[in-house]
Design an enzyme around this catalytic site. Structure first.
Site, mmCIF file in Angstrom:
data_model
loop_
_atom_site.group_PDB
_atom_site.id
_atom_site.type_symbol
_atom_site.label_atom_id
_atom_site.label_comp_id
_atom_site.label_asym_id
_atom_site.label_seq_id
_atom_site.Cartn_x
_atom_site.Cartn_y
_atom_site.Cartn_z
ATOM 1 N N GLY A 89 -0.385 7.765 -5.261
ATOM 2 C CA GLY A 89 0.768 6.883 -5.406
ATOM 3 C C GLY A 89 0.354 5.542 -5.980
ATOM 4 O O GLY A 89 -0.774 5.092 -5.788
ATOM 5 N N SER A 90 1.273 4.893 -6.699
ATOM 6 C CA SER A 90 1.008 3.526 -7.164
ATOM 7 C C SER A 90 1.174 2.551 -6.000
ATOM 8 O O SER A 90 1.589 2.926 -4.908
ATOM 9 C CB SER A 90 1.971 3.164 -8.301
ATOM 10 O OG SER A 90 1.661 3.909 -9.456
ATOM 11 N N GLY A 91 0.830 1.292 -6.246
ATOM 12 C CA GLY A 91 0.931 0.274 -5.204
ATOM 13 C C GLY A 91 -0.416 -0.082 -4.597
ATOM 14 O O GLY A 91 -0.494 -0.937 -3.719
ATOM 15 N N HIS A 92 -1.476 0.587 -5.064
ATOM 16 C CA HIS A 92 -2.821 0.333 -4.535
ATOM 17 C C HIS A 92 -3.723 -0.295 -5.593
ATOM 18 O O HIS A 92 -4.942 -0.249 -5.477
ATOM 19 C CB HIS A 92 -3.460 1.639 -4.051
ATOM 20 C CG HIS A 92 -2.586 2.444 -3.161
ATOM 21 N ND1 HIS A 92 -2.067 1.937 -2.002
ATOM 22 C CD2 HIS A 92 -2.105 3.700 -3.277
ATOM 23 C CE1 HIS A 92 -1.305 2.847 -1.420
ATOM 24 N NE2 HIS A 92 -1.299 3.928 -2.177
ATOM 25 N N LYS A 105 -7.385 11.716 -2.162
ATOM 26 C CA LYS A 105 -7.246 11.050 -0.861
ATOM 27 C C LYS A 105 -6.425 11.948 0.059
ATOM 28 O O LYS A 105 -5.472 12.604 -0.382
ATOM 29 C CB LYS A 105 -6.577 9.685 -1.026
ATOM 30 C CG LYS A 105 -7.375 8.747 -1.947
ATOM 31 C CD LYS A 105 -6.920 7.300 -1.876
ATOM 32 C CE LYS A 105 -5.466 7.077 -2.234
ATOM 33 N NZ LYS A 105 -5.078 7.526 -3.591
ATOM 34 N N ASP A 145 -0.630 14.512 -1.923
ATOM 35 C CA ASP A 145 -1.732 14.519 -2.894
ATOM 36 C C ASP A 145 -2.555 15.797 -2.792
ATOM 37 O O ASP A 145 -2.920 16.401 -3.810
ATOM 38 C CB ASP A 145 -2.661 13.311 -2.656
ATOM 39 C CG ASP A 145 -1.971 11.980 -2.877
ATOM 40 O OD1 ASP A 145 -2.280 11.311 -3.862
ATOM 41 O OD2 ASP A 145 -1.099 11.614 -2.055
ATOM 42 N N HIS A 161 -0.046 2.501 2.915
ATOM 43 C CA HIS A 161 1.332 2.745 2.490
ATOM 44 C C HIS A 161 2.309 1.953 3.330
ATOM 45 O O HIS A 161 3.458 2.354 3.505
ATOM 46 C CB HIS A 161 1.669 4.229 2.597
ATOM 47 C CG HIS A 161 0.791 5.077 1.756
ATOM 48 N ND1 HIS A 161 -0.302 5.728 2.249
ATOM 49 C CD2 HIS A 161 0.831 5.344 0.436
ATOM 50 C CE1 HIS A 161 -0.895 6.378 1.260
ATOM 51 N NE2 HIS A 161 -0.235 6.165 0.156
#
Lengths: 357, 357
Positions: free
Chosen positions: A54-57, A105, A110, A219
């Site tokens: 996921g994006s945001g990391h 991860k 995922d 998250h």
């Protein structure tokens, strides 16, 4: 919601366009579907290293594409797994015939999607192995995970396995190194504030002005314990000791058995840290905590490690695996042997992490 | 106040201890008074580059000490100038006989204290020049400044002049380059949130959930305009155009005249940007804004520059000159000629900024 964005629907595309404009000397963005590869094709004989999530990391994973680290990264929507299609297309784009190692991860989406993508790639004759990273000692099972979550060790794995892939490791040898680094690495995080996902617009969890959350994930998922805000010394001591005292961790992880031509369950056990160990110490900002405060964490962590007879031989300090604008930090300790140190020190040239070239 | 700290009285010392523990291979911290030098002594024949200022802007300046950048940095208390004593002791520690260039951000306290420190050093036979950086186009005069404030261009100057000092520039030639980079560089910042100084414990300014502040400085001082929060495209377009449209800026800056043996007033005029210029573009986080959002800023900035006929030839993206945990960003554009590009690209090895070695 205070963010420098346009419409929440477009942020991934616009971030990717920004990265392409800024780092066109190192990377190439594919837009349909989304994945980032190195500008130059994978050399023949080199295993391709792929990750995603996921994006945001950010900067993980796109900021780690480049010489000495990843060959490709697949960004999902914020806090949402990329699709098998993205991973499959990325694998085809970077495979040079020597196979693809997917660094995954441990989040349910995922793991499932990378397995599906591996099946699709193998059906086209590409050799693939998936290695799962599950290093977060704080929680077992969460909103997003069965078992431990994959967090800070992922950054270290991408650097170390990136160096080994560059040095000619074949898929089997590279997978073994990747699994070893996962077994040797442990992490724990905490937050002072929540983060706000752009699509949602409200904090992932509510937290008072005098509270902190221990054991958070990346998250915005709450942790194991809500506590009154303590001093950085108390917080750091607790986190460092928790990592060092974490006992042998047994679990079953799936991997591809090329001989049996099927996915098999493998029992994996982490050895606990012990006096005399050498470690790479990684103090990470969750996004909103400035580096000045990380040095306060590093200071106390170094004191605790010294007292426990653990020697820090390398370090990494900064925002490398984040949770949007969350304030907080995580500590990752990785037991380091000669092989790990050799590839930690190897050259790397990526948008977010650089080593002597 | 949500920070990873112990008592506010000890944060500078504890950050310095953390830096020493983490980067002992590159730097050396002196505690009485506070300054950071490179681990190795300044080589004979090399001008020593010194900077400093209030803390709270990390990694600037301590994170820029090392090969290819600064020889020493003097940290003050948070948002407070270091003392002349610190600067004088740092100058003595790093002078190898070829002189000391002090890079001074244009804040009243810093300018006064660096002048006093220069007088003290010259009285001991050390050659010194002070160069003032005043690149913030947002405000003229503020709580902390007479004239324009010194902001993002400072980071670029420390890299470029660091490279030239390494290459053997004498004090006069290095001062001229430093002044040129200041004339060629312009910046503007904005904030989504205020920051909280540890000693004070409350926000430097109040701002509503749907507002932003344009033209903020790096000390939590309010800017030129309070506005409703806009899209990143609108914000970036306004900031980029403001920088490009900034007219010739005339002011008088003090420097040491070695021939006359006294401080003299020199009129300095910045040329405005024009079509066809090449620039180094620096998109900076104020501390609490994650890199993902900076790429959104970079994207729109690149579009505006292309439309205006300005070519970005190098870039820097990340938190390099911050204001504690403030959310927001700044843009710095620096007109780049061959001399500037040569030393921008030169090797550097510091805790916070690394170039190919």
């Amino acid at each position: 919601m205070k963010k420098l964005i346009n419409h929440p629907d477009n942020i991934i595309r616009e971030q990717l366009e920004g990265m392409q404009l800024a780092h066109g000397d190192l990377i190439k963005v594919n837009y349909e579907p989304y994945y980032i590869t190195r500008k130059e094709a994978t050399p023949e004989g080199k295993v391709a290293l792929v990750s995603g999530g996921g994006s945001g990391h950010e900067p993980m994973h796109g900021g780690f594409v480049g010489k000495g680290m990843l060959d490709a990264a697949c960004p999902g929507e914020v806090f949402t797994s990329p699709t098998p299609d993205q991973m499959f297309e990325a694998a085809k784009a970077v495979d040079s015939g020597s196979g693809v190692l997917n660094i995954v991860k441990n989040y349910t989406g995922d793991v499932m999607n990378f397995e599906m993508a591996a099946d699709m790639a193998m059906a086209e004759g590409i050799k693939v192995q998936n290695i799962i990273v599950d290093d977060d000692i704080a929680v077992k099972d969460s909103l997003y995970t069965a078992g431990r979550r994959g967090v800070g060790t992922t950054v270290l794995i991408e650097k170390i396995c990136g160096g080994a892939a560059e040095d000619g490791y074949d898929l089997k040898k590279l997978s073994d190194l990747c699994k070893k680094v996962n077994r040797y690495g442990r992490s724990m995080g905490m937050a002072l504030t929540s983060c706000i996902t752009p699509a949602n617009g409200s904090p992932s969890f509510e937290i008072s002005d005098d509270e902190m959350e221990i054991g958070i994930g990346i998250h915005g998922e709450p942790g194991i314990e809500r506590d009154k805000l303590k001093s950085v010394d108390e917080i750091t001591e607790m986190m460092t000791n928790s990592i060092l005292d974490d006992p042998a961790y047994h679990r079953v992880l799936k991997e591809w058995d090329a001989g049996k031509n099927q996915w098999v369950d493998v029992e994996v056990v982490d050895d606990p840290f012990k006096k005399g160990d050498q470690v790479i110490a990684f103090v990470n900002s969750m996004g909103g905590t400035p580096v000045s405060e990380l040095y306060g964490v590093y200071r106390k962590m170094a004191h605790v490690l010294e007292k426990r007879g653990i020697k820090v031989v390398r370090n990494l300090i900064g925002p490398f695996i984040t949770s949007l604008e969350m304030q907080g930090c995580s500590i990752t300790l990785l037991k380091a042997d000669d092989e790990i140190l050799k590839y930690w020190d190897a050259p790397a040239l990526t948008p977010a992490l650089r080593k002597k070239m």
